[in-house]
Motif scaffolding. Structure first.
Motif, PDB file in Angstrom:
ATOM      1  N   ASN A   1       0.823  -1.217   0.000  1.00  0.00           N
ATOM      2  CA  ASN A   1       0.000   0.000   0.000  1.00  0.00           C
ATOM      3  C   ASN A   1       0.859   1.270   0.000  1.00  0.00           C
ATOM      4  OD1 ASN A   1      -2.365  -1.496   0.024  1.00  0.00           O
ATOM      5  ND2 ASN A   1      -2.491  -1.501   2.266  1.00  0.00           N
ATOM      6  N   LEU A   2       2.030   1.176   0.557  1.00  0.00           N
ATOM      7  CA  LEU A   2       2.909   2.352   0.613  1.00  0.00           C
ATOM      8  C   LEU A   2       3.642   2.611  -0.705  1.00  0.00           C
ATOM      9  CD1 LEU A   2       4.551   2.273   4.152  1.00  0.00           C
ATOM     10  CD2 LEU A   2       2.974   3.958   3.232  1.00  0.00           C
ATOM     11  N   TRP A   3       3.773   1.591  -1.536  1.00  0.00           N
ATOM     12  CA  TRP A   3       4.506   1.757  -2.799  1.00  0.00           C
ATOM     13  C   TRP A   3       3.937   2.898  -3.653  1.00  0.00           C
ATOM     14  CZ3 TRP A   3       8.972   0.739  -4.820  1.00  0.00           C
ATOM     15  CH2 TRP A   3       9.149   0.831  -6.202  1.00  0.00           C
ATOM     16  N   PRO A   4       2.629   2.943  -3.925  1.00  0.00           N
ATOM     17  CA  PRO A   4       2.101   4.064  -4.719  1.00  0.00           C
ATOM     18  C   PRO A   4       2.275   5.416  -4.009  1.00  0.00           C
ATOM     19  CG  PRO A   4       0.441   2.325  -4.518  1.00  0.00           C
ATOM     20  CD  PRO A   4       1.589   1.958  -3.636  1.00  0.00           C
ATOM     21  N   LYS A   5       2.154   5.389  -2.691  1.00  0.00           N
ATOM     22  CA  LYS A   5       2.326   6.632  -1.936  1.00  0.00           C
ATOM     23  C   LYS A   5       3.767   7.135  -2.051  1.00  0.00           C
ATOM     24  CE  LYS A   5       0.989   8.812   2.316  1.00  0.00           C
ATOM     25  NZ  LYS A   5       0.250   8.691   3.552  1.00  0.00           N
ATOM     26  N   GLY A   6       4.717   6.225  -2.020  1.00  0.00           N
ATOM     27  CA  GLY A   6       6.126   6.610  -2.185  1.00  0.00           C
ATOM     28  C   GLY A   6       6.392   7.199  -3.561  1.00  0.00           C
ATOM     29  N   LEU A   7       5.788   6.605  -4.579  1.00  0.00           N
ATOM     30  CA  LEU A   7       5.931   7.147  -5.930  1.00  0.00           C
ATOM     31  C   LEU A   7       5.308   8.536  -6.043  1.00  0.00           C
ATOM     32  CD1 LEU A   7       5.225   3.980  -8.116  1.00  0.00           C
ATOM     33  CD2 LEU A   7       7.426   5.067  -7.635  1.00  0.00           C
ATOM     34  N   GLN A   8       4.177   8.717  -5.368  1.00  0.00           N
ATOM     35  CA  GLN A   8       3.518  10.031  -5.396  1.00  0.00           C
ATOM     36  C   GLN A   8       4.368  11.083  -4.678  1.00  0.00           C
ATOM     37  OE1 GLN A   8       0.670  10.774  -7.105  1.00  0.00           O
ATOM     38  NE2 GLN A   8       1.193  12.880  -6.605  1.00  0.00           N
ATOM     39  N   VAL A   9       4.974  10.703  -3.573  1.00  0.00           N
ATOM     40  CA  VAL A   9       5.858  11.638  -2.859  1.00  0.00           C
ATOM     41  C   VAL A   9       7.035  12.017  -3.750  1.00  0.00           C
ATOM     42  CG1 VAL A   9       7.491  11.841  -0.923  1.00  0.00           C
ATOM     43  CG2 VAL A   9       5.209  10.928  -0.527  1.00  0.00           C
ATOM     44  N   ALA A  10       7.624  11.040  -4.421  1.00  0.00           N
ATOM     45  CA  ALA A  10       8.759  11.324  -5.318  1.00  0.00           C
ATOM     46  C   ALA A  10       8.310  12.228  -6.470  1.00  0.00           C
ATOM     47  CB  ALA A  10       9.337  10.020  -5.852  1.00  0.00           C
ATOM     48  N   LYS A  11       7.126  11.957  -7.006  1.00  0.00           N
ATOM     49  CA  LYS A  11       6.609  12.780  -8.121  1.00  0.00           C
ATOM     50  C   LYS A  11       6.361  14.212  -7.650  1.00  0.00           C
ATOM     51  CE  LYS A  11       2.683  13.313 -11.192  1.00  0.00           C
ATOM     52  NZ  LYS A  11       1.273  13.068 -11.310  1.00  0.00           N
ATOM     53  N   ASP A  12       5.715  14.355  -6.491  1.00  0.00           N
ATOM     54  CA  ASP A  12       5.445  15.692  -5.951  1.00  0.00           C
ATOM     55  C   ASP A  12       6.743  16.453  -5.679  1.00  0.00           C
ATOM     56  OD1 ASP A  12       2.751  15.119  -6.103  1.00  0.00           O
ATOM     57  OD2 ASP A  12       2.531  14.713  -3.946  1.00  0.00           O
ATOM     58  N   ASN A  13       7.734  15.758  -5.131  1.00  0.00           N
ATOM     59  CA  ASN A  13       9.027  16.385  -4.868  1.00  0.00           C
ATOM     60  C   ASN A  13       9.670  16.871  -6.168  1.00  0.00           C
ATOM     61  OD1 ASN A  13       8.742  15.910  -2.142  1.00  0.00           O
ATOM     62  ND2 ASN A  13      10.251  14.268  -2.049  1.00  0.00           N
ATOM     63  N   ALA A  14       9.623  16.036  -7.186  1.00  0.00           N
ATOM     64  CA  ALA A  14      10.209  16.412  -8.476  1.00  0.00           C
ATOM     65  C   ALA A  14       9.466  17.602  -9.084  1.00  0.00           C
ATOM     66  CB  ALA A  14      10.184  15.218  -9.429  1.00  0.00           C
ATOM     67  N   GLU A  15       8.140  17.598  -8.968  1.00  0.00           N
ATOM     68  CA  GLU A  15       7.356  18.716  -9.499  1.00  0.00           C
ATOM     69  C   GLU A  15       7.683  20.021  -8.770  1.00  0.00           C
ATOM     70  OE1 GLU A  15       3.294  17.405  -9.205  1.00  0.00           O
ATOM     71  OE2 GLU A  15       3.435  16.230 -11.061  1.00  0.00           O
ATOM     72  N   ARG A  16       7.869  19.939  -7.454  1.00  0.00           N
ATOM     73  CA  ARG A  16       8.233  21.134  -6.692  1.00  0.00           C
ATOM     74  C   ARG A  16       9.601  21.657  -7.121  1.00  0.00           C
ATOM     75  NH1 ARG A  16       5.072  18.926  -2.434  1.00  0.00           N
ATOM     76  NH2 ARG A  16       6.728  17.540  -1.748  1.00  0.00           N
ATOM     77  N   VAL A  17      10.535  20.748  -7.369  1.00  0.00           N
ATOM     78  CA  VAL A  17      11.876  21.164  -7.806  1.00  0.00           C
ATOM     79  C   VAL A  17      11.798  21.835  -9.184  1.00  0.00           C
ATOM     80  CG1 VAL A  17      14.127  20.295  -8.558  1.00  0.00           C
ATOM     81  CG2 VAL A  17      13.154  19.512  -6.403  1.00  0.00           C
TER      82      VAL A  17
ATOM     83  N   ALA B   1       9.147  23.325 -10.522  1.00  0.00           N
ATOM     84  CA  ALA B   1       8.457  24.607 -10.366  1.00  0.00           C
ATOM     85  C   ALA B   1       9.396  25.658  -9.767  1.00  0.00           C
ATOM     86  CB  ALA B   1       7.219  24.443  -9.495  1.00  0.00           C
ATOM     87  N   ALA B   2      10.196  25.252  -8.785  1.00  0.00           N
ATOM     88  CA  ALA B   2      11.150  26.185  -8.179  1.00  0.00           C
ATOM     89  C   ALA B   2      12.210  26.604  -9.191  1.00  0.00           C
ATOM     90  CB  ALA B   2      11.817  25.551  -6.954  1.00  0.00           C
ATOM     91  N   SER B   3      12.659  25.662 -10.012  1.00  0.00           N
ATOM     92  CA  SER B   3      13.646  25.990 -11.046  1.00  0.00           C
ATOM     93  C   SER B   3      13.075  26.991 -12.045  1.00  0.00           C
ATOM     94  CB  SER B   3      14.093  24.730 -11.784  1.00  0.00           C
ATOM     95  OG  SER B   3      14.726  23.841 -10.900  1.00  0.00           O
ATOM     96  N   GLN B   4      11.821  26.806 -12.418  1.00  0.00           N
ATOM     97  CA  GLN B   4      11.184  27.743 -13.339  1.00  0.00           C
ATOM     98  C   GLN B   4      11.037  29.124 -12.695  1.00  0.00           C
ATOM     99  OE1 GLN B   4       7.593  25.633 -14.312  1.00  0.00           O
ATOM    100  NE2 GLN B   4       8.536  24.600 -16.064  1.00  0.00           N
ATOM    101  N   GLU B   5      10.692  29.149 -11.425  1.00  0.00           N
ATOM    102  CA  GLU B   5      10.565  30.424 -10.717  1.00  0.00           C
ATOM    103  C   GLU B   5      11.915  31.128 -10.618  1.00  0.00           C
ATOM    104  OE1 GLU B   5       8.839  32.246  -6.512  1.00  0.00           O
ATOM    105  OE2 GLU B   5       8.553  30.121  -6.967  1.00  0.00           O
ATOM    106  N   VAL B   6      12.956  30.362 -10.321  1.00  0.00           N
ATOM    107  CA  VAL B   6      14.309  30.928 -10.252  1.00  0.00           C
ATOM    108  C   VAL B   6      14.724  31.468 -11.615  1.00  0.00           C
ATOM    109  CG1 VAL B   6      16.751  30.290  -9.981  1.00  0.00           C
ATOM    110  CG2 VAL B   6      15.081  29.614  -8.252  1.00  0.00           C
ATOM    111  N   PHE B   7      14.398  30.742 -12.669  1.00  0.00           N
ATOM    112  CA  PHE B   7      14.719  31.209 -14.024  1.00  0.00           C
ATOM    113  C   PHE B   7      14.007  32.523 -14.314  1.00  0.00           C
ATOM    114  CE2 PHE B   7      14.039  31.218 -18.663  1.00  0.00           C
ATOM    115  CZ  PHE B   7      15.366  31.218 -19.076  1.00  0.00           C
ATOM    116  N   GLY B   8      12.733  32.606 -13.947  1.00  0.00           N
ATOM    117  CA  GLY B   8      11.974  33.842 -14.136  1.00  0.00           C
ATOM    118  C   GLY B   8      12.571  34.998 -13.349  1.00  0.00           C
TER     119      GLY B   8
END
Length: 130
Positions: free
Chosen positions: A67-83, A85-92
């Motif tokens: 049950n935790l496997w999909p949750k772990g993938l979602q955490v990794a995906k969310d972390n990557a998306e935040r990185v 988004a932050a990179s795009q903001e820094v570029f701007g």
């Protein structure tokens, strides 16, 4: 003539010092903002990952891990998306800072051009008067 040169040189150095001060302030403000964006992203990623590892540590059976496997993938995906988004903001922010530097340089060139044109006009007028 020497007094006029000294005044012009003094005015130029004063303008240069003021422009350098504004450029340094722009660079420092930009770096501060970029650091804040990156730190906020890092904190959110650490919080999400820590929460996931807390749940992982409490799991005792195979079904819990499944049950935790999909949750772990979602955490990794969310972390990557935040990185990303932050990179795009820094570029701007970097683009905005570059534009501000460009405007500062443009203003300095325009000011220098105006000063040179005024000096040439004054010298031309003085030469015609002799």
């Amino acid at each position: 003539m020497t007094t006029q040169f000294n005044e012009s040189f003094s005015q130029f150095t004063h303008q240069f010092a003021a422009a350098a001060s504004r450029a340094n302030r722009l660079a420092l403000e930009s770096a501060e903002t970029v650091f804040g964006v990156q730190l906020k992203t890092f904190e959110k990623n650490i919080d999400a990952t820590t929460a996931f590892f807390g749940e992982l540590a409490e799991t005792r059976d195979l079904d819990g891990y499944k049950n935790l496997w999909p949750k772990g993938l979602q955490v990794a995906k969310d972390n990557a998306e935040r990185v990303v988004a932050a990179s795009q903001e820094v570029f701007g922010l970097s683009l905005k800072t570059g534009e501000a530097f460009g405007q500062l340089v443009k203003t300095q060139f325009e000011s220098a051009t105006d000063n040179v044109q005024a000096s040439v006009a004054k010298a031309t007028k003085a030469a015609k008067g002799k």
